[in-house]
Design a protein around this motif. Sequence first.
Motif, PDB file in Angstrom:
ATOM      1  N   LYS A 197      17.346   9.099 -17.427  1.00  0.00           N
ATOM      2  CA  LYS A 197      18.144  10.105 -18.133  1.00  0.00           C
ATOM      3  C   LYS A 197      17.764  11.533 -17.738  1.00  0.00           C
ATOM      4  O   LYS A 197      18.362  12.496 -18.215  1.00  0.00           O
ATOM      5  N   VAL A 198      16.741  11.650 -16.890  1.00  0.00           N
ATOM      6  CA  VAL A 198      16.278  12.955 -16.414  1.00  0.00           C
ATOM      7  C   VAL A 198      16.203  12.918 -14.888  1.00  0.00           C
ATOM      8  O   VAL A 198      15.722  11.944 -14.301  1.00  0.00           O
ATOM      9  N   LYS A 199      16.676  13.989 -14.262  1.00  0.00           N
ATOM     10  CA  LYS A 199      16.655  14.066 -12.804  1.00  0.00           C
ATOM     11  C   LYS A 199      15.248  14.406 -12.313  1.00  0.00           C
ATOM     12  O   LYS A 199      14.557  15.230 -12.894  1.00  0.00           O
ATOM     13  N   ILE A 200      14.839  13.758 -11.222  1.00  0.00           N
ATOM     14  CA  ILE A 200      13.537  14.028 -10.599  1.00  0.00           C
ATOM     15  C   ILE A 200      13.778  14.864  -9.344  1.00  0.00           C
ATOM     16  O   ILE A 200      14.526  14.454  -8.450  1.00  0.00           O
ATOM     17  N   GLN A 201      13.127  16.044  -9.297  1.00  0.00           N
ATOM     18  CA  GLN A 201      13.365  16.969  -8.187  1.00  0.00           C
ATOM     19  C   GLN A 201      12.087  17.203  -7.375  1.00  0.00           C
ATOM     20  O   GLN A 201      11.185  17.906  -7.805  1.00  0.00           O
ATOM     21  N   PRO A 202      11.987  16.612  -6.159  1.00  0.00           N
ATOM     22  CA  PRO A 202      10.810  16.858  -5.308  1.00  0.00           C
ATOM     23  C   PRO A 202      10.830  18.294  -4.787  1.00  0.00           C
ATOM     24  O   PRO A 202      11.864  18.780  -4.317  1.00  0.00           O
ATOM     25  N   MET A 203       9.666  18.953  -4.836  1.00  0.00           N
ATOM     26  CA  MET A 203       9.590  20.342  -4.399  1.00  0.00           C
ATOM     27  C   MET A 203       8.687  20.532  -3.175  1.00  0.00           C
ATOM     28  O   MET A 203       8.725  21.591  -2.550  1.00  0.00           O
ATOM     29  N   GLY A 204       7.851  19.568  -2.849  1.00  0.00           N
ATOM     30  CA  GLY A 204       7.011  19.668  -1.659  1.00  0.00           C
ATOM     31  C   GLY A 204       5.528  19.799  -1.945  1.00  0.00           C
ATOM     32  O   GLY A 204       4.715  19.117  -1.342  1.00  0.00           O
ATOM     33  N   GLY A 205       5.151  20.692  -2.850  1.00  0.00           N
ATOM     34  CA  GLY A 205       3.734  20.902  -3.144  1.00  0.00           C
ATOM     35  C   GLY A 205       3.550  21.481  -4.533  1.00  0.00           C
ATOM     36  O   GLY A 205       4.533  21.814  -5.223  1.00  0.00           O
ATOM     37  N   THR A 206       2.305  21.620  -4.957  1.00  0.00           N
ATOM     38  CA  THR A 206       2.025  22.096  -6.316  1.00  0.00           C
ATOM     39  C   THR A 206       2.498  23.531  -6.526  1.00  0.00           C
ATOM     40  O   THR A 206       2.996  23.871  -7.598  1.00  0.00           O
ATOM     41  N   ARG A 207       2.329  24.384  -5.553  1.00  0.00           N
ATOM     42  CA  ARG A 207       2.760  25.777  -5.701  1.00  0.00           C
ATOM     43  C   ARG A 207       4.271  25.876  -5.799  1.00  0.00           C
ATOM     44  O   ARG A 207       4.799  26.699  -6.559  1.00  0.00           O
ATOM     45  N   GLU A 208       4.952  25.043  -5.040  1.00  0.00           N
ATOM     46  CA  GLU A 208       6.416  25.040  -5.102  1.00  0.00           C
ATOM     47  C   GLU A 208       6.901  24.539  -6.463  1.00  0.00           C
ATOM     48  O   GLU A 208       7.913  25.037  -7.000  1.00  0.00           O
ATOM     49  N   VAL A 209       6.186  23.565  -7.013  1.00  0.00           N
ATOM     50  CA  VAL A 209       6.520  23.074  -8.356  1.00  0.00           C
ATOM     51  C   VAL A 209       6.371  24.192  -9.379  1.00  0.00           C
ATOM     52  O   VAL A 209       7.248  24.418 -10.227  1.00  0.00           O
ATOM     53  N   ASP A 210       5.250  24.892  -9.328  1.00  0.00           N
ATOM     54  CA  ASP A 210       5.000  25.976 -10.271  1.00  0.00           C
ATOM     55  C   ASP A 210       6.068  27.066 -10.166  1.00  0.00           C
ATOM     56  O   ASP A 210       6.531  27.604 -11.176  1.00  0.00           O
ATOM     57  N   THR A 211       6.452  27.384  -8.947  1.00  0.00           N
ATOM     58  CA  THR A 211       7.485  28.407  -8.745  1.00  0.00           C
ATOM     59  C   THR A 211       8.811  27.958  -9.339  1.00  0.00           C
ATOM     60  O   THR A 211       9.532  28.755  -9.976  1.00  0.00           O
ATOM     61  N   ALA A 212       9.161  26.691  -9.150  1.00  0.00           N
ATOM     62  CA  ALA A 212      10.415  26.167  -9.689  1.00  0.00           C
ATOM     63  C   ALA A 212      10.431  26.230 -11.213  1.00  0.00           C
ATOM     64  O   ALA A 212      11.467  26.522 -11.828  1.00  0.00           O
ATOM     65  N   VAL A 213       9.285  25.979 -11.838  1.00  0.00           N
ATOM     66  CA  VAL A 213       9.197  26.043 -13.301  1.00  0.00           C
ATOM     67  C   VAL A 213       9.289  27.495 -13.773  1.00  0.00           C
ATOM     68  O   VAL A 213      10.044  27.823 -14.706  1.00  0.00           O
ATOM     69  N   ARG A 214       8.536  28.383 -13.144  1.00  0.00           N
ATOM     70  CA  ARG A 214       8.507  29.786 -13.565  1.00  0.00           C
ATOM     71  C   ARG A 214       9.861  30.465 -13.418  1.00  0.00           C
ATOM     72  O   ARG A 214      10.238  31.312 -14.227  1.00  0.00           O
ATOM     73  N   THR A 215      10.605  30.080 -12.380  1.00  0.00           N
ATOM     74  CA  THR A 215      11.913  30.708 -12.141  1.00  0.00           C
ATOM     75  C   THR A 215      13.054  30.017 -12.882  1.00  0.00           C
ATOM     76  O   THR A 215      14.210  30.445 -12.785  1.00  0.00           O
ATOM     77  N   GLY A 216      12.741  28.939 -13.602  1.00  0.00           N
ATOM     78  CA  GLY A 216      13.757  28.269 -14.403  1.00  0.00           C
ATOM     79  C   GLY A 216      14.649  27.318 -13.635  1.00  0.00           C
ATOM     80  O   GLY A 216      15.673  26.862 -14.163  1.00  0.00           O
ATOM     81  N   ILE A 217      14.281  26.999 -12.404  1.00  0.00           N
ATOM     82  CA  ILE A 217      15.084  26.060 -11.620  1.00  0.00           C
ATOM     83  C   ILE A 217      15.063  24.672 -12.246  1.00  0.00           C
ATOM     84  O   ILE A 217      16.047  23.929 -12.193  1.00  0.00           O
TER      85      ILE A 217
END
Length: 357
Positions: A197-217
Amino acid sequence: MFRSARSNRSDVPVRRAAARRFFARPAAAIFSSSLQSRFSRTLRVRCHAALGLFLLVLAPGLPKTQSPPKVTVAYAAISPIFAGVWMAKEIGAFEKHGVKAELVYISSGSITVQAMVGGNLDMSVAASNAVVSSILRGAPLVAVGSITNRPAMSLFVQPEITAPAQLQGKALAITRHGSSTHFLTLFVLEKLGLKDKVKIQPMGGTREVDTAVRTGIVAGAVRSMKPGPKTRMLVDLPDLGIPFSMDLIAVKREFSKNHPRSVEAMLKAYLEGVAALRTRKEFAYKVLGKYLLGGESLDEAYEYAVKYLDREAKVDPAVIQTVLNWENRGEASVNDFYDNSIVERIIKDGFVDRLYK
């Protein structure tokens, strides 16, 4: 005058004998000296020849001073969960125990395990699910240690999300498929009744994950540290009671069999790094600052590492079983995936206890 001349003639033989005796002494001395000199030269030549023969025949069997074997150790994320590895490197623990180690960062546990199987890595510290899954598929690896036997992560979400149901239809970030973030995200979603019920979005690395969260992606992510100042913790995974190793210390079976001393040296170095994290706090802050590259709060990172890193680094069989159950291979024997014999011997010898005295 007649008598005097006759007397002088009678003294001639005596004088000649005296002269012969006089000149005979230096000749004997000269001969003796020459003989001794020749003997000395001959003795030196023979000694040199004997020494040369000794070096040619016997010296190869003598112990030689050798440089320590080089080993390559990979870690799978820029996270304080790897602080023990970093500390071991920075305090010289690898060299102290007889190996020269090079640390390599390879983003994501699944990629690290692939590099371990196909490359020249001697040891990897990578997601337990990636290690176990690869062994299930025939990879010649074995876990010889575990940095922690509980999921040292939390589900952090955007501030407006206050209940799990609000995640439905949204996306959560992970590093890569097969990583510990992927495994634990799927696990927690199933626990929350949100499977598929939730989409899983691969981002590549831990820093990319953090950026995606901080920017609201994305709506959030399972992370070891808070990914942004405004995010909030929705679920603390240790509260779920899941036996799970964040990262297993893995080596190739052949390497463990042929080079057990090197494996022991690397494990001792790691254990000493974990101990130094607790006993050398000021230096630990410098090491965390170096490897985290300013991406985390050092106070928070230090507290996290001290809280979760196990002192003994033994593999709990239950953490292997968790992954096997998830892979629908619960009937497989956990003993085929890990070997605690080396780390147990280290513990039995009192090595770990001495580190904290």
